[in-house]
Design an enzyme around this catalytic site. Structure first.
Site, PDB file in Angstrom:
ATOM      1  N   SER A 120       0.802  -1.227   0.000  1.00 52.47           N
ATOM      2  CA  SER A 120       0.000   0.000   0.000  1.00 52.47           C
ATOM      3  C   SER A 120       0.836   1.279   0.000  1.00 52.47           C
ATOM      4  O   SER A 120       0.300   2.349  -0.258  1.00 52.47           O
ATOM      5  CB  SER A 120      -0.950   0.014   1.196  1.00 52.47           C
ATOM      6  OG  SER A 120      -0.225   0.104   2.402  1.00 52.47           O
ATOM      7  N   LYS A 128       2.504   3.701   7.400  1.00 55.90           N
ATOM      8  CA  LYS A 128       1.472   4.542   6.783  1.00 55.90           C
ATOM      9  C   LYS A 128       1.935   5.986   6.765  1.00 55.90           C
ATOM     10  O   LYS A 128       2.791   6.394   7.536  1.00 55.90           O
ATOM     11  CB  LYS A 128       0.137   4.457   7.551  1.00 55.90           C
ATOM     12  CG  LYS A 128      -0.464   3.066   7.586  1.00 55.90           C
ATOM     13  CD  LYS A 128      -0.865   2.598   6.215  1.00 55.90           C
ATOM     14  CE  LYS A 128      -1.407   1.181   6.269  1.00 55.90           C
ATOM     15  NZ  LYS A 128      -1.630   0.635   4.950  1.00 55.90           N
TER      16      LYS A 128
END
Length: 108
Positions: free
Chosen positions: A32, A72
């Site tokens: 991601s 993230k």
């Protein structure tokens, strides 16, 4: 022999302290974050900066969650309003440019 053993113990303690308090290698286990970070890539996680400066938008954070380790990007801070419309990120009603995204990430 005794001196070598003492040196090994001191080195082991120093490495453990550095890894616990200063920085730690971290392997990315997700796709991601591409193209910034790739699955399987190893990064050095700084454990000191947040002690002296607040978290800022755009920074990367590594953490352990219920599903395992994650990396993230911070897109908003406490109190911000976040929305995604037509694949565009808005923070506090303003569109946020995301130059770190590749075309494929923006399209899908």
């Amino acid at each position: 022999m005794r001196r070598t053993l003492l040196g090994a113990v001191v080195l082991t303690v120093a490495i453990l302290l550095l890894r616990t308090l200063v920085a730690e290698p971290f392997t990315v286990r997700q796709a991601s974050m591409q193209p910034s970070l790739s699955d399987g890539e190893t990064v050095l996680v700084d454990k000191v900066s947040l002690r002296w400066s607040p978290l800022r938008r755009g920074e990367l954070v590594a953490f352990e969650g219920p599903g395992g380790s994650s990396v993230k990007r911070v897109v908003a801070l406490a109190g911000d309003r976040v929305a995604v419309e037509d694949a565009v990120l808005f923070v506090n009603d303003h569109p946020v440019p995301e130059p770190y995204l590749g075309r494929s990430a923006e399209d899908g």
